[in-house]
Design a protein around this motif. Structure first.
Motif, PDB file in Angstrom:
ATOM      1  N   ARG A 127       0.866  -1.170  -0.024  1.00 54.88           N
ATOM      2  CA  ARG A 127       0.128  -0.073   0.031  1.00 54.88           C
ATOM      3  C   ARG A 127       1.026   1.236   0.029  1.00 54.88           C
ATOM      4  NH1 ARG A 127      -5.236   2.049   1.876  1.00 54.88           N
ATOM      5  NH2 ARG A 127      -5.005   4.161   2.990  1.00 54.88           N
ATOM      6  N   LEU A 131       1.122   4.363  -3.176  1.00 53.42           N
ATOM      7  CA  LEU A 131       0.648   5.424  -3.367  1.00 53.42           C
ATOM      8  C   LEU A 131       1.118   6.602  -4.290  1.00 53.42           C
ATOM      9  CD1 LEU A 131       0.116   5.941   0.628  1.00 53.42           C
ATOM     10  CD2 LEU A 131      -1.772   5.578  -1.018  1.00 53.42           C
ATOM     11  N   THR A 136      -4.457   3.239  -4.754  1.00 52.34           N
ATOM     12  CA  THR A 136      -4.600   2.965  -3.147  1.00 52.34           C
ATOM     13  C   THR A 136      -5.447   1.533  -3.094  1.00 52.34           C
ATOM     14  OG1 THR A 136      -5.033   5.258  -2.841  1.00 52.34           O
ATOM     15  CG2 THR A 136      -5.992   3.829  -1.009  1.00 52.34           C
ATOM     16  N   SER A 264      -6.320   6.352  -7.060  1.00 46.70           N
ATOM     17  CA  SER A 264      -6.556   7.217  -5.988  1.00 46.70           C
ATOM     18  C   SER A 264      -7.419   8.274  -6.260  1.00 46.70           C
ATOM     19  CB  SER A 264      -5.109   7.704  -5.676  1.00 46.70           C
ATOM     20  OG  SER A 264      -4.285   6.421  -5.129  1.00 46.70           O
ATOM     21  N   GLU A 274     -14.610   2.752  -0.135  1.00 46.90           N
ATOM     22  CA  GLU A 274     -14.057   1.724   0.878  1.00 46.90           C
ATOM     23  C   GLU A 274     -15.001   1.383   1.865  1.00 46.90           C
ATOM     24  OE1 GLU A 274     -10.460   2.044   4.068  1.00 46.90           O
ATOM     25  OE2 GLU A 274     -10.861   3.755   2.897  1.00 46.90           O
TER      26      GLU A 274
END
Length: 320
Positions: A127, A131, A136, A264, A274
């Motif tokens: 992770r 980035l 993500t 992202s 999420e």
């Protein structure tokens, strides 16, 4: 299949890019169940992608159905050949998300040679590293689709091997006994056959190694055409064909936990992604994966329908 050799990335990407010109809207008649309440993705147009093998097709459908239930319009671009094409689609914004494997990212995409033993620590490292690539990673599933070698029941009884160390010993005491059926990717990857041979002190002659498509490997192993075949630990055919899986006693193979890999920018625009996906991901483990994969690979069902049935059975979505 699941993982691709980095050095062939350009070729694979060019080949798979053709898949990005296609795609069709998901039109499942679903509404929120335990996820998607209030339709937090209403107004979003999201594209989901996946690699081309069974588990990925199911996971891609699961993600898309979750987005649909939360109110999004979803374009289905699942089934991209090879590993790199699907990832690049998410990275570039041609797609918004997919389920990817932590070990694939850590070894193949991010160029590390040593896996991290702890699954959570490996996910955290992946992770953090991604980035900067505009990707993500959301929390991972228990589902760990890693490599293994398997043999049929008759050969298991004949040779008595239970671990990869046993296979290495057999390759020295009776070289002709160890014949392998593997994918071309596995045959050439550092986290595949070459690395496994090095880690276990095993040397299998090239004449004893046959490269073939994954689906054929299982049938050839069952028939005994090769003593050992490369399999994936979540594949439903292991159970249905009564194959014996060799334990990776030196823990060579990385953890390949599935986790949502999201563009992202898309996540920033639609942060509810999420919360929509997290409960679904938490339900995914090897037992679930074997059952869903078997419905496709053994029973011949459609991957999307299998995903939809599971999402309904778990109460994540309801009939529209």
């Amino acid at each position: 299949m699941k993982r691709a050799v980095a050095v062939t990335g350009v070729v694979l990407l060019l080949a798979s890019a053709c898949g990005l010109t296609s795609g069709s809207p998901m039109v499942d008649d679903v509404r929120p169940g335990s996820i998607g309440g209030g339709e937090p993705l209403k107004g979003a147009s999201l594209t989901v992608t996946s690699k081309e093998f069974t588990e990925q097709l199911i996971l891609g459908a699961i993600m898309g159905i979750a987005f649909e239930a939360a109110g999004a319009d979803v374009l289905d671009r699942t089934g991209i050949q090879g590993s790199i094409g699907a990832r690049e689609a998410v990275k570039s914004g041609d797609a918004d998300g997919m389920y990817e494997y932590t070990g694939t990212a850590w070894i193949t995409y991010q160029g590390n040679s040593e896996p991290i033993d702890d699954p959570r620590a490996q996910w955290e490292a992946v992770r953090e590293a991604d980035l900067k690539n505009g990707l993500t990673w959301l929390p991972p599933a228990a589902l760990n689709n890693t490599y293994a070698l398997a043999m049929n029941a008759a050969n298991a009884k004949k040779y008595g091997t239970k671990t990869l160390s046993d296979v290495a010993a057999l390759s020295k005491s009776d070289p002709g006994a160890v014949t392998l059926c593997v994918e071309s990717e596995f045959a050439n990857r550092a986290d595949g056959l070459p690395g496994m041979e090095k880690a276990y002190g095993m040397s299998v002659p090239a004449k004893n190694i046959t490269q073939m498509d994954t689906g054929i490997i299982y049938t050839q192993v069952k028939k005994g055409s090769c003593t050992y075949g490369e399999v994936f630990t979540t594949d439903g055919r292991i159970r249905s064909m009564n194959l014996a899986v060799m334990r990776d006693d030196r823990k060579f193979f990385p953890n390949y936990n599935a986790a949502p890999e999201i563009n992202s920018k898309a996540l920033k625009k639609w942060p509810a992604i999420e919360n929509v996906l997290d409960p679904v991901t938490k339900k995914l483990n090897n037992t679930v994966a074997q059952e869903l994969n078997a419905r496709v690979d053994v029973d011949g069902e459609d991957p999307h329908q299998v995903a939809l049935d599971w999402m309904k059975a778990e109460g994540f979505v309801k009939e529209g």
